[in-house]
Enzyme design. Structure first.
Site, mmCIF file in Angstrom:
data_model
loop_
_atom_site.group_PDB
_atom_site.id
_atom_site.type_symbol
_atom_site.label_atom_id
_atom_site.label_comp_id
_atom_site.label_asym_id
_atom_site.label_seq_id
_atom_site.Cartn_x
_atom_site.Cartn_y
_atom_site.Cartn_z
ATOM 1 C CG HIS A 65 39.986 42.190 50.140
ATOM 2 N ND1 HIS A 65 39.281 42.940 49.494
ATOM 3 C CD2 HIS A 65 41.047 42.742 50.425
ATOM 4 C CE1 HIS A 65 39.636 44.259 49.110
ATOM 5 N NE2 HIS A 65 40.911 44.344 49.732
ATOM 6 C CG ASP A 125 35.821 42.260 48.716
ATOM 7 O OD1 ASP A 125 36.058 41.628 49.848
ATOM 8 O OD2 ASP A 125 36.763 43.229 48.403
ATOM 9 C CB SER A 155 41.434 47.156 51.021
ATOM 10 O OG SER A 155 41.863 46.853 49.980
#
Length: 466
Positions: free
Chosen positions: A106, A136, A212
């Site tokens: 993402h 992901d 992230s």
């Protein structure tokens, strides 16, 4: 309470965590031990944790230029498109001395340019080697192969225990590389995000937007997970963060190193369902645990091993299974080739079967087609369902037919609500057996369209004007 990404935007926050090695687990015994520092671990880890900068350029034009009245008074041109740059900020981990970097998908999804900044201020343009939406994760490549980069080794995340010390490293809010400390708060967390593999490591180490793709490490400085998400009401850390276990990272990394464009995982070939308290009582179980086999695909590894509907899967290679997510994770992290031992309970008797660890076959061929014309599927890309595509889209085993792969932005298919993963069963009461059938039927010009699809295990029929 909401789930937030760890991009520099409020949404789902993603975080990383890793396995503990062979080390003594004990509480500090004296004041001198309490004064011990994480600095040696940090010094080892931080050179291999990077910042990820991703961007894409978008064309924007004022919609007023499409209005004839506006153009009459302000010029006949249709307006000059203006450029807008969309940006994404995250973190990553160097896992290969040749420049392989792992981060969250993402972080780079939809972006056209990706740059990686090292802790020593050097920057590199990155090439995307492999993207895996189901976990992901994405693998990037920096450098030309002549330079050796600092790396982190991958720990065995299955060896983690709740209470193990952890450090999270990333670039929260773009302030620069930051280290936070905590413990493993829980293991095998599910219901986190939309990924197909739900077995996250939970930590209370502070994780925020920008983290992230960053590293969660143990006290040996080994990677135990990739920071992925947080629960938060405000978008900031409240001490509930989640990381993709390093053993899942290892699977994706192996596929990238092999040159594959998609991650190859073992195919079980059976649909499973969660054991509820009612089901547990009917089976005579002391507690609801395991994964119940709902149906088995003919010719699949499960079928060949003798697995039947109604069997209760209780362990994979001797590791107990609590739920469907636990089985999916355990089985998906097994390397292709060889066999896995699956423990089953049938009629109150336990037995072990060996399942071949083979990838799902790509038969029939996808034969992907983009539908044109004036049918409800105009603008949709459809393909023939195979076991491999069923696995890729996380659909129930045994489904066959034609599946919607994509509905183009603004197309008739999108406006009518067709979604990726919809399985097309019939058009005007005629069965759709292949993508070629759907394309042919879509080329007709009936007075109305009667369409039957399957979505999420349910069948829907809709009628549209011709």
């Amino acid at each position: 309470m909401s789930l937030t990404r760890l991009l520099l935007v409020p949404a789902l926050v993603f975080a990383c965590l890793g396995p503990a090695g062979a080390q003594d687990r004990r509480a500090p015994e004296n004041r001198s031990e309490i004064k011990l520092s994480y600095a040696p671990v940090v010094a080892h880890v931080t050179p291999a944790v990077v910042n990820i900068y991703a961007s894409r350029t978008e064309q924007r034009r004022n919609a007023l230029f499409d209005d004839p009245f506006f153009r009459q008074f302000f010029g006949g041109g249709r307006g000059v498109p203006r450029e807008r740059v969309a940006r994404s900020l995250g973190s990553g981990v160097i896992v290969g001395a040749d420049g392989l970097v792992v981060t969250n998908n993402h972080v780079v999804e939809g972006m056209t340019e990706v740059r990686v900044a090292l802790s020593d201020k050097r920057e590199f343009e990155a090439k995307i080697l492999l993207k895996d939406q189901r976990t992901d994760l994405v693998v990037l490549k920096i450098g030309d192969g002549s330079e050796k980069f600092p790396t982190l080794s991958l720990a065995d995340s299955d060896a983690l225990q709740v209470g193990d010390l952890t450090l999270a490293v990333g670039n929260p809010f773009g302030v620069g590389q930051t280290v936070t400390s905590g413990i493993v708060s829980a293991l095998a967390r599910s219901q986190v995000g939309d990924g197909a593999y739900q077995s996250f490591v939970q930590t209370d180490a502070a994780i925020n937007p920008g983290n992230s793709g960053g590293a969660l490490v143990d006290m040996d400085g080994a990677l135990i997970g990739i920071n992925t998400a947080i629960f938060s009401q405000s978008g900031g850390s409240v001490g509930i963060g989640f990381a993709i276990p390093s053993n899942m990272v290892r699977v994706v990394l192996a596929s990238a190193r092999s040159g594959a464009k998609a991650v190859a995982r073992p195919w079980f070939g059976a649909s499973l369902q969660t054991v509820t308290p009612d089901i547990a009582e009917s089976l005579g179980l002391k507690r609801p645990a395991g994964a119940l086999v709902a149906n088995v695909s003919p010719g699949s590894p499960a079928a060949k091993a003798g697995v039947e509907s109604g069997d209760l899967v209780t362990a994979v290679d001797g590791r107990p299974i609590d739920d469907v997510e636990g089985f999916t994770y355990r089985f998906a992290t097994r390397p292709l080739g060889g066999e896995a031992e699956i423990t089953l309970a049938r009629a109150a008797k336990e037995r072990t079967v060996k399942i071949a660890l083979a990838a799902a076959p790509e038969t029939p061929a996808r034969d992907a087609r983009t539908i044109r014309g004036y049918s409800p599927f105009a603008g949709a890309t459809v393909a023939n369902l195979s076991p491999a595509l069923t696995e890729e889209l996380s659909l129930d085993d045994g489904l066959r037919g034609v599946v919607v792969m994509e509905a183009a932005e603004g197309s008739a298919a999108q406006q009518l609500g067709f979604q990726k993963g919809d399985v097309v069963r019939e058009i005007n009461d005629q069965k759709v057996g292949s993508s070629a059938d759907l394309a042919k039927l879509s080329g007709s010009n009936p007075r109305y369209w009667k369409v039957t699809i399957e979505r999420g295990g349910r069948t829907f029929t809709s009628v549209f004007g011709g």
